[in-house]
Design a protein around this motif. Structure first.
Motif, mmCIF file in Angstrom:
data_model
loop_
_atom_site.group_PDB
_atom_site.id
_atom_site.type_symbol
_atom_site.label_atom_id
_atom_site.label_comp_id
_atom_site.label_asym_id
_atom_site.label_seq_id
_atom_site.Cartn_x
_atom_site.Cartn_y
_atom_site.Cartn_z
ATOM 1 N N PRO A 1 -5.497 -2.315 -2.703
ATOM 2 C CA PRO A 1 -5.334 -1.257 -1.906
ATOM 3 C C PRO A 1 -4.474 -0.114 -2.126
ATOM 4 O O PRO A 1 -4.966 1.177 -2.053
ATOM 5 C CB PRO A 1 -4.733 -2.107 -0.680
ATOM 6 C CG PRO A 1 -5.084 -3.484 -0.773
ATOM 7 C CD PRO A 1 -5.132 -3.581 -2.491
ATOM 8 N N ALA A 2 -3.373 -0.216 -2.921
ATOM 9 C CA ALA A 2 -2.578 0.653 -3.220
ATOM 10 C C ALA A 2 -3.295 1.626 -4.333
ATOM 11 O O ALA A 2 -3.126 2.848 -4.479
ATOM 12 C CB ALA A 2 -1.054 0.304 -3.537
ATOM 13 N N THR B 1 -11.923 -0.038 -2.034
ATOM 14 C CA THR B 1 -10.839 -1.059 -2.070
ATOM 15 C C THR B 1 -11.627 -2.396 -2.689
ATOM 16 O O THR B 1 -11.144 -3.211 -3.693
ATOM 17 C CB THR B 1 -9.865 -1.362 -0.853
ATOM 18 O OG1 THR B 1 -9.203 -0.169 -0.662
ATOM 19 C CG2 THR B 1 -9.302 -2.573 -1.091
ATOM 20 N N ASN C 1 1.008 -1.248 0.090
ATOM 21 C CA ASN C 1 0.041 -0.022 0.063
ATOM 22 C C ASN C 1 0.900 1.110 -0.133
ATOM 23 O O ASN C 1 2.181 1.020 -0.186
ATOM 24 C CB ASN C 1 -0.855 -0.159 1.295
ATOM 25 C CG ASN C 1 -2.275 0.717 0.837
ATOM 26 O OD1 ASN C 1 -2.302 1.729 0.252
ATOM 27 N ND2 ASN C 1 -3.516 0.244 1.519
ATOM 28 N N HIS C 2 0.292 2.462 -0.171
ATOM 29 C CA HIS C 2 1.012 3.546 -0.113
ATOM 30 C C HIS C 2 0.642 4.348 1.302
ATOM 31 O O HIS C 2 -0.606 4.844 1.321
ATOM 32 C CB HIS C 2 0.759 4.429 -1.079
ATOM 33 C CG HIS C 2 1.139 4.009 -2.421
ATOM 34 N ND1 HIS C 2 2.554 3.472 -2.831
ATOM 35 C CD2 HIS C 2 0.347 3.647 -3.645
ATOM 36 C CE1 HIS C 2 2.486 3.095 -4.037
ATOM 37 N NE2 HIS C 2 1.152 3.076 -4.457
ATOM 38 N N LYS D 1 -0.626 -2.856 5.660
ATOM 39 C CA LYS D 1 -1.145 -3.512 4.285
ATOM 40 C C LYS D 1 -2.548 -2.611 4.029
ATOM 41 O O LYS D 1 -2.433 -1.541 3.706
ATOM 42 C CB LYS D 1 -1.299 -5.060 4.492
ATOM 43 C CG LYS D 1 -0.297 -5.755 4.335
ATOM 44 C CD LYS D 1 0.015 -7.119 4.541
ATOM 45 C CE LYS D 1 1.261 -7.824 4.690
ATOM 46 N NZ LYS D 1 1.298 -9.307 5.124
ATOM 47 N N THR D 2 -3.671 -3.239 4.323
ATOM 48 C CA THR D 2 -5.083 -2.224 3.988
ATOM 49 C C THR D 2 -5.121 -1.412 5.222
ATOM 50 O O THR D 2 -5.846 -0.403 4.945
ATOM 51 C CB THR D 2 -5.939 -3.648 4.083
ATOM 52 O OG1 THR D 2 -5.987 -4.346 5.087
ATOM 53 C CG2 THR D 2 -6.248 -4.079 2.690
ATOM 54 N N THR E 1 -5.876 3.710 -2.794
ATOM 55 C CA THR E 1 -5.197 4.863 -1.982
ATOM 56 C C THR E 1 -4.880 6.076 -3.125
ATOM 57 O O THR E 1 -4.950 7.360 -2.729
ATOM 58 C CB THR E 1 -4.023 4.487 -1.473
ATOM 59 O OG1 THR E 1 -4.252 3.510 -0.151
ATOM 60 C CG2 THR E 1 -3.134 5.329 -0.600
ATOM 61 N N ARG F 1 -2.537 0.792 6.275
ATOM 62 C CA ARG F 1 -1.820 1.970 5.755
ATOM 63 C C ARG F 1 -1.151 2.575 6.877
ATOM 64 O O ARG F 1 -0.829 3.902 6.928
ATOM 65 C CB ARG F 1 -2.639 2.882 4.928
ATOM 66 C CG ARG F 1 -3.272 2.428 3.826
ATOM 67 C CD ARG F 1 -3.987 3.490 2.890
ATOM 68 N NE ARG F 1 -4.874 4.274 3.634
ATOM 69 C CZ ARG F 1 -5.802 5.068 3.069
ATOM 70 N NH1 ARG F 1 -5.781 5.245 1.700
ATOM 71 N NH2 ARG F 1 -6.736 5.659 3.788
ATOM 72 N N HIS G 1 -9.809 -7.636 -1.001
ATOM 73 C CA HIS G 1 -8.887 -6.663 -1.545
ATOM 74 C C HIS G 1 -8.205 -7.312 -2.776
ATOM 75 O O HIS G 1 -7.191 -6.697 -3.267
ATOM 76 C CB HIS G 1 -8.093 -6.014 -0.561
ATOM 77 C CG HIS G 1 -7.123 -7.094 -0.049
ATOM 78 N ND1 HIS G 1 -7.496 -8.191 0.579
ATOM 79 C CD2 HIS G 1 -5.689 -7.182 0.143
ATOM 80 C CE1 HIS G 1 -6.484 -8.914 1.021
ATOM 81 N NE2 HIS G 1 -5.338 -8.304 0.644
#
Length: 415
Positions: A365-366, A287, A35-36, A228-229, A369, A231, A313
């Motif tokens: 997820p990413a 997501t 993720n970011h 992960k999800t 985001t 963040r 996700h």
């Protein structure tokens, strides 16, 4: 992002750091465990707490000068309790695997029995694989998903538990695209007087947002990753009833690690605060909607998904039917060439090596985001399909790379 001080001291590392920021900005991160994080989390993780040893727990440290370390750790703990509804939380594990290690060390003896999902069917190394310490210290048997449906057969799991009589049953997975029935697994554990460890490493954020079932209060122990999800700062977490606190805390420190990484705990605290904001639920819902759109479009293009779709996700693509001569590694490498970064992955009934398996795993997820919606994720699915269909065609890959660039330009990462 500015690395001016690093550049003054070490230009080579500065070049690598700046290159990594550019790589993330110019590619689509679709590895389901990535993720970011926000710039606020990055700042917290790069803070002066990097300098501080804080062995022990808040109010009971072995070193002086821990008043602000205590404050940060207590914030992380209280926010985690609010997010997941846990009675007791330990935020010190350095990773999800070390969180699992803490539970095993606290509750098992070498030679005790673990029942967990097979790695080829979506499990994780730390659940009992022979290459991991769990597979070397404990007796492990593994259940599988139903080969035809791709779903966990909870009745079969219970039958397996009754035959094996494990000391602990592990739920929670790294490549399972469906919602988990934690209550059914708890019932199987209760039937054989076993503990139940729910590893929610991948779905911590989905659970916190209330868009996936929450095992806290059902399973004896809940572990997870915090990056992960959800963040937040990179690391692990253990949640349990207060009755287990005196077993879990000493198993983490001093049982499995020394001083906590206080800068990472600061990142956890900041990320948890962000997850308590109303917009986090919208991100978690999006997501899942993005993953469904991605999966639906891949199926429209003729690709087979394990279990026929997704509730969470990620999607797990089985290439054997649509592209029998293409391995997951072939697909991974061709997609990375055009800026789509995902991973080759084993699938149920795998016949190839795990180093060159028959499937790919893709997560949203990413992308979410960055602001991707269902339409953008359907376009990503088309890019993936085009490349896998003709990954030796330079023109196809050039067009795909241009489409990726257009998407990343429209959704910049760190402006």
């Amino acid at each position: 992002m500015n690395y001016e001080h690093v550049r003054e001291v070490d230009p080579a590392v500065a070049d690598a750091l700046e290159g990594e920021v550019q790589r993330q900005n110019d590619t689509l991160a679709m590895i389901a465990s990535e993720n970011h994080v926000s710039e606020a989390v990055l700042e917290a993780q790069g803070s002066a707490l990097t300098n501080k040893y804080a062995e022990g727990y808040p109010g009971e440290r072995y070193y002086a000068g821990c008043e602000y370390a205590d404050e940060v750790e207590e914030l992380a703990i209280e926010r985690a309790k609010e997010l997941w509804g846990a009675e007791h939380v330990n935020v010190q594990p350095h990773s999800g695997t070390q969180a699992n290690q803490g539970v095993y060390y606290a509750m098992l003896e070498p030679g005790d029995k673990i029942l967990s999902l097979d790695l080829n069917h979506g499990g994780h190394l730390s659940h009992g694989h022979p290459a991991n310490f769990t597979g070397q210290l404990y007796e492990v048997e593994q259940y599988e998903v139903d080969a035809e449906t791709g779903y966990i057969d909870y009745d079969d799991l219970r039958d397996h538990a009754e035959a094996f009589e494990p000391d602990i049953i592990v739920s929670g997975y790294s490549a399972y695209p469906r919602e988990v029935d934690f209550e059914a697994i708890q019932a199987a554990a209760d039937a054989v007087d076993a503990y139940h460890l729910a590893d929610i490493a991948h779905i911590t954020g989905l659970v916190a947002a209330g868009v996936h079932a929450n095992p806290v209060g059902t399973a004896d122990f809940v572990t997870g990753s915090t990056h992960k999800t959800i963040r937040a700062g990179r690391g692990g977490i253990i949640m349990c009833d207060e009755a287990y606190a005196d077993d879990i805390d000493p198993a983490v420190f001093p049982g499995g690690q020394g001083g906590p990484l206080m800068h990472n705990i600061a990142g956890k605290a900041v990320g948890f605060k962000e997850a308590l904001e109303p917009q986090f639920e919208a991100y978690a819902e999006q997501t899942i909607e993005n993953a469904k759109a991605l999966g639906d479009q891949l199926q429209e293009r003729g690709f087979s998904l394990v279990s026929g779709g997704t509730d969470n996700h990620l999607v797990l693509v089985d290439l054997r039917e649509s592209h029998p001569d293409t391995t997951g590694k072939d697909a991974e490498e061709a997609l990375e060439d055009v800026g789509v970064v995902l991973n080759a992955n084993t699938v149920p009934g795998e016949t190839r090596s795990p180093f060159n398996p028959s499937g790919i795993r893709a997560g949203t997820p990413a992308l979410t985001t960055r602001g991707f919606d269902e339409g953008a994720c359907r376009e990503v699915a088309d890019i993936i399909a085009d490349v896998i269909d003709d990954y030796d065609d330079a023109d196809v890959k050039a067009e795909a790379a241009e489409r990726v660039q257009n998407l990343t330009d429209a959704h910049p990462l760190y402006e």
